[in-house]
Structures are given as structure tokens and as C-alpha cells.
Write an enzyme that holds these catalytic residues in place. Sequence first.
Site, PDB file in Angstrom:
ATOM      1  CD  GLU A  76      -2.613  -1.215   2.620  1.00 25.26           C
ATOM      2  OE1 GLU A  76      -2.685  -0.173   3.310  1.00 25.26           O
ATOM      3  OE2 GLU A  76      -3.092  -2.300   2.961  1.00 25.26           O
ATOM      4  N   GLY A  77       0.332   2.318  -0.567  1.00 23.45           N
ATOM      5  CA  GLY A  77       1.002   3.612  -0.513  1.00 23.45           C
ATOM      6  C   GLY A  77       2.239   3.724  -1.361  1.00 23.45           C
ATOM      7  N   GLY A 113       2.067   3.629  -4.875  1.00 21.81           N
ATOM      8  CA  GLY A 113       1.730   4.091  -6.214  1.00 21.81           C
ATOM      9  C   GLY A 113       1.711   2.986  -7.244  1.00 21.81           C
ATOM     10  CB  SER A 142      -2.676  -0.069  -9.053  1.00 20.77           C
ATOM     11  OG  SER A 142      -2.469   1.017  -9.906  1.00 20.77           O
ATOM     12  CB  SER A 143      -2.258  -1.421  -3.071  1.00 24.05           C
ATOM     13  OG  SER A 143      -2.601  -0.124  -2.613  1.00 24.05           O
ATOM     14  CB  ALA A 195      -6.621  -0.782  -9.123  1.00 22.16           C
ATOM     15  CG  ASP A 214      -4.375   2.984 -11.146  1.00 21.76           C
ATOM     16  OD1 ASP A 214      -3.612   3.301 -12.074  1.00 21.76           O
ATOM     17  OD2 ASP A 214      -4.420   3.593 -10.070  1.00 21.76           O
TER      18      ASP A 214
END
Length: 978
Positions: free
Chosen positions: A634-635, A637, A639-640, A642, A685
Site C-alpha cells: 500500500e502507498g 503508487g 495500484s494496491s 485497484a 489502474d
Amino acid sequence: MASAGGSPPPRPLVFAFYLTGHGFGHATRAIEVVRHLVAAGHEVHVVTAVPEFVFTAEVRSPRLRIRRVVLDCGAVQADALTVDPLATLEKYHEAAVVPRESILRAESEWLSSIKADLVVSDVVPVVCRVAADMGIRSVCIGNFSWDFIYAEYIMEAGYHHRSIVWQIAEDYAHCDILLRLPGYGPMPAFRNVIDVPLIVRGLRKSRSEVRKELGLEENAKVLVFNFGGQLAGWKLKQEWLPDGWICLVCGASDSQDVPPNFIKLAKDAYIPDVIAASDCMLGKIGYGAASEVLAYKLPLVFVRRDYFNEEPFLQNLLEHYQNSIEMIRGDFIAGHWKPYLLRALTLQPCYNGPINGGEVAAQILQDTAVGKEFVSDKFSGAGKLQDAIVSGHQLQRIPGRDVRIPDWYSLSETENGAGPTSKNVATKETAASGCFEDFEILHGDLQGLTDTMDFLKSLSELNGNNLDSPEKQHQERTAASVLFDWEKEIYIARAPGRLDVMGGIADYSGSLVLQMPLREACHVAVQRNHPSKQKIWKHTQARRLENAGLAPVIQIVSFGSELSNRAPTFDMDLSDFMDGGKPISYLKAREFFCQNPSQKWAAYVAGTILVLMTELGVQFTDSMSILVSSAVPEGKGVSSSASVEVATMSAIAAAYGLHIAPRDLALLCQKVENHVVGAPCGVMDQMASACGEANKLLAMICQPAEVKELVSIPTHMRFWGLDSGIRHSVGGGDYGSVRVGTYMGRKMIKCAALDLVSESLTSEAPVQSDYKQNGMGLLKSEAALEYLCNLPPHRYEAAYAKDIPEVISGDAFLEKYGDHNDTVTVIDPKRSYNVKAPTRHPIYENFRVETFKTLLAAATTDEQLSAMGELMYQCHNSYSACGLGSDGTDRLVDLVQEMQHRTIPEGGNPSLFGAKITGGGSGGTVCVIGKNCARSSEEIAEIQQRYKAATGYLPILFDGSSPGAAKFGYLKIRRRRS
């Protein structure tokens, strides 16, 4: 108190002890340190906003002086359970940023006036700078620091306040020593760290004495309710406690009425004695509560608070010593306390560590004041803050890490028709292939994906989870182990993250984008059951009994939530999505999930159900169990979010026999993020995650989502992702403001084109050429411009660039243009927006991506790679012009440039050719292009190490690709019948 060398200091010392304005926990631990300093004959001046009696009631001495001054603000709470991030940042700006120069002067003068020997801070940042300027040593005491806490607030709500974090970290960097308390979080700005024991207030009375004074029987079950503020309009009720229990209420107001089984404690009640005389505590996790329940072995039932980012680290400490369980917020508010309290009595708290941190800290402070040097063997961060890595430490998720949640997530004893959990399955030592023997794969193919094999292995271990085992279980897995009926079919989908090679934020302006699906992916397992057959958790069962029905429920477990400070489980009645026989509006859904931000993540998962109900008219009558396990960090960039949305919707579609085309599924998932979650992202994404293929770039025109082709990556080139460590958020302030500026620019261009058309139509001069006739058609098309990327760069420069302002205020734009015609962002009239750079970016980015795609098919030469790399550099610089850059991503791109242009022995050629920030920008990941050779991989590793040396953070490397959700399809599995 003697010094370490055995002799007292030559004279009484003067300590200036600064306390943050953040709750009483800081004051109570400070009192213990102050007590020992005063007892040793020293003079202590406490600078605080806490009422004076808090200190004078505990330490009665003329050597204790209280000075009421506010130098920071802590965290501003919207209510007893929620911090308001933006209000906090704004208040800190008013309290500490605006008057900074006057604070520096005033504190310098005051420290001189009292002849301070040492400055102590818990953990007020600015005084470290004051002390350094005056040549006085300073020591901080704490388990967290405000740079770490505020970093998350900035990404959530106030990116324009980001300079606050860097200023705080710079101030902390002037501190000589950090005395770090147990349960600490990342504190990267401090160079010299000494760990000290728990600082705990001692007992004054015995358990029997306290109970006798309160009129309580020795064998009575006693709960201490220590909440430090209660919810507005909320009343305690008698039936919330188990029969025969008594609840002692701390901090109750004089006007508060309580039931007969609740007792209001006096305002001056000594809480450590009350804790030691009770059987369990219900409250919030803060340092004061955590340290005292550990010291006195009292089980703590806690309710998670929102944006109290120190909580996960204190929670880990408590759970390590079997000292706590979590109460779901909805159950807390609704009064479903009984099962939690009864469960708390089965805990066996086992902390036996030292609790003399006050004495130890005081000794170190005394020794430091007389000049003793302490050299720590611990290094918690960079010696100097040279980058924006504070944000990167902010609650970073570690893929695959197990998470602890309330371990009583076992099955309800009154569930209907659910069989026992099987224990006859493979253990962790079993080879991966052996784990699959427990399941029949009824549909689908593993496709050789090792992460899917690992996910099946984890399911097999859940299937065999022995809940009766005395060995401590990973508690989130306990919740997941009873999520499914292993005798029935389970549907599994997989969706990867994506690396934004080219296109990025130009997607919502209709650009061509090039996206590569990553090796890292999210797996989601879904099972549907009739409500009467659904396995449900105990607290869900309690709610069901209260509602007197068998309504279908949704139960979700998300692995890997611990360091994101979010609850790893979520459950709701499916009826919560209905209003008058119809699905609720997206706005109501967003409000529903925002009620508890620690469970806001569930909007990405459960939101797919509402979108299917709303957009496709799907009627869900069964209960649903959902397990989410993502290796997409996560965090970063990549696309976690999506990948979670696409995998969840794909698994639900498989379980319910819904046939949704990949493109349509991606668009539906975008609705989840735009309307249910409330993040203003484009669709690239979701398209990359749903439609991508391994080792190919998805070439897509985002108007709104047309796949142009899947471009094979030439074998001589390679793409990598390097994480900067700075947390990226599509929902962050700058991403949204840049999108607003882009749509403002589009509206200005359309209005300008319309004005030119009107002028031409009213002009008396006759049209004399085909060129002018064609020009009129061009102006008309530009007046109706739907996507900025359909405007070529030469037309923008020739006709419109000069009239687009650099910046415009929201109210000025609204007054002149009415609206910016974007359905997912709102203009703030009080805010100023950059317009020129955000307008220019997508127009030129579309041209860069078209050129990049053409170069992919060019001859295999260094010139080809150099040209592609140059386009990436240009894109990176354009992001920065929009305000979407970051120090960390700039540093990584600079390192790639250094590698590219450094002198290579024996006339060799470069291996790396370009790099750019990706996705929504403002941190996250950098995409790098280079040759597919061993030397380029070595140089990537060198960049990682150099970045770590400069910042203290080792970038995560994204290397490799895998199929999108559509290519993977789905698995249908069932436990083998013996």
C-alpha cells in the site's frame, strides 16, 4: 539518586521539562521522572498546558515549578474515537508555525532566565532547536514523534501542510538523545537512541483497601471504564455488563447519570490503584493505559481510534504479553460488551519486565546534564533528515506479515447448521504441492504462479487451524479459519498491481497510457452461503439475535493490515446496502464506511457488492464470506487499491455466475473507487489489473477505457519499479487539486474556443478560403472538447497557452466559469489552484506516450533506449511542475541519471536510460528503463544501497510481471472428501 559513577552531581541542577499538549498519558509518565529528579534535590520547571493540580497533587515540593505555555497541539479530536487530521494540521500551524520566531525568542530568554542545565521534551519539537541554538543539551522521552504521526494526516487531508513534517523532523534532529519507551513507533529523525523500561506510576493502596473504600466485594467482577471522553448523546446501560458485574467509570461528569451497576469514581481517584483492584479495563490504547495494564497484569479491552497512529505499536506490545483484545466499534457503541468482557477474563497477562523507567530516565537526564556522553548502539533513522522519508515510514505495510486481531473470532456456539472446523490437513512444514492435496481444483488453472500456490497453501493451513491448541495462534488467521465452510466451493480470483510506465495522471484527460502488470498481486477468496448455513463470528451472532432474524451478512478478513492501523476484519448486514427496496446511494455508502475510518478499507471490498447491485441490478440474497490477501504494498503508487477491487469483483462474479467483460469490470471497479471510496482516480489502474498480460504493456486510450493493443516488451529492455518510501495516496490533497486544475484548464480552453467561434460568426468579413472553413470546424470541436489529450500541443501553444493563468482561486473560477464539469472532484472556493502546469501536462504527456509506444518497435539500439529514457525524464519533470513531485522520487531519478552518465571503464555503454515518478505522484514508486542485462540489475541494486545510505530507507524493488485478472480467470476449489 546517585550518578552512574556513584557520586551525586556537584550542585542541584535545573531541568526545563516540556510536555506536549496531547492527553494525560504524557503528563503521568512525566510525573514519575519529575518525582525522581526532585527527590534528588534538583529543580524542575514543567512547561505544559495540563492543569497544574495534575503535578502538584503528585509531587509536593518548592523545587517543582509549573509554567502554562502551549507550544504544540497534539491531535485535535472530532469525537472520542476520531482525530480530525486537517483540523490538527491547521491548529499546529496556528500554534507552532505562525508564531515560530517569537517562540524561539521567548523560550531562549526563559531558558536563560532559569539557567537551565538540560532541556527535556516529551515530545515538543521546537524546544530541541531552541536548546541547540543556546548550546544546551536536550533529551526527548517518548514512544512516538510528531513527524511520524502527522505524516499520515498530511497524506489523508492536508498535503499543503507537508512542510510541517519536515520542520518537526529537523527540530528533532537537534536532540542529543532519545529515551525510547516500549511500544515505540518509527522515529527516524533521532540519531542517538537509548531504550528505557516502562515508566509506570506506583501503587498506593492494596486491592482489598480500594475495594473496601468503594464498597465492592472481594469476589465481585469489576470493570474499570477509562475512556477519557465519551461520545455525545451516549448513555451507559445496565444490560451492557454481564450479570453481577460492576463498572467503575473514570472521568464522568457531575451531570452524567449512570445505571445502578455503574459507579462514578471521584475526579481525584488514583487510577493505578483502581486498575490493580479491577478484573479488566475497557478503554482506548494510549501509553498511560498500556503501561499500567501491563505493569499490573490487567486485561484491556480496547476500541480502536482513528488516526491515532501510535496505536498499532502499543497494540503489538500488549498482545505480545497476552494483555488485550479489541472490541469492534459498532459493538462498543451498541453496548454489545458482554462477550468481550468474558473473553478478557480468559487472558493471562504475562509481562514481568521492569517498570522503573522513571528512575532510569531520571538518572540518564542527570548524567547528561553534567556532561556525561551516551553512545547508543541503536540507529533508528538517518543521522540527518535529507529526504522526505518520514512519510515513508508512515504505517508501511509489510507484504505477507501476519496481523493480530481479537483472538475470540471463533464460531458462534449457536450457529445454524455449520459443521466443525477440520483439523486433518497439512502443516506448515508440508511442501507446497502437498498442501494442494487437501483441495480439489474444480475449475481453473494455477498457471505456474507461485504466489497463487502460496495462497492455496495458506488456505490449507487455515483449514487445519486447531482453535483448541494452547499454542498462541496468529489471531487474524483464527478469524479467517472460521470464515469458510470447507465442505463447500470457494472461488478465488487474482489481480496484480501495475507499474505505470507512461501516461500516469493524464489518464483522466483521455491520454494513451502504457501499463505493465506487476508480479505482486492480490488474491481474494469468496464463498456464498444461505444465511441459515453461514458461519458467523460471535459478535455477529449477538447482533443477529438482537435483530431477531437470519438476514444475510458480509464477513471480510483482510490480511496484512497491522501496520496500516486499520481493523483487519469487517462485517455488515447486507440489508445495510438497501433503502426502501433499492440500493442506497453511493453518497450514503461513502458516509457508511467513513463512520469508522479504521474500517474504511472495507469500502474497496464491500463497495464492489453495492456497485454490482446498483449498476447491474444484481440481487444478493446469500451471505458472503470474503478473504483478502494482497502482496501489492500500500502507498507505493502501484495500484494496491485497484488490485483489491478487481480481484474482489472477479471472485464475486465467479461465485454468482456473473459474466462481466474485463473492460466493463474495470469500469465498475473505478466506480467503487470514485464513488464509494471517494478517490478521484482515472481508470487505467483497474484496466491494467483486469486486462493486462504478463510481460506486455497494456496500451489503452482512456476515453474512457479503450484497449488499443497489448505491446510485447522487447527482450533487450526491461522495466523496474523503485519505491521511494514516501507514502502515496490517490485520495491525497495534491492529486485532487491537480485534477481540479486540469479540469479548470479544459473549461477555460472550451470557453476560449467558443468565444472565437462567436467572434467569427458575428464578423462581417467573408470566409475566403477552405483553410478558414476548416479552422472554424477545428474551433467548434475544441469548444466541445471532452478530453484535453485530444488537443495537440501545437494547437494548445498557438491558440490557448498564453491565456491560461498559472494560478486561480476557486471563487474567482466559479464566478467566471460556473463549474469545472468533473463529477468526482469539488472546487473549494477558498483555495487557490495551479492551472497552467496541470493543463499542459496531459496535452504533452499524450504526445510523449504516443512517441514512446512508436519507439518500442524501433531498431534495437542505445539511441532507441536513450530517446525513451528522455521521454520518461520529461514526464517526471512535468509531474514536478504540477506539484506532484517529492524529494524521494527526485533523488531516485537523479541516481538513475548519475548511473547513466557516469564514466564507464573501457568505453562501455550505459545500462540504465531513464526514470520517472509514476501513478498519482507525490511519492510512491519510480519506473526505470534499462537494458535487460546483468549490469543493469547490479546498478539497480547499487541505487537501492545509495538511497538507503542517504535516507535510511531501502527501496522496495518491483521486478517482474504476471497476468491480469481476466487472463488468470478464477479457481473453484473444495476440500477433498475422504
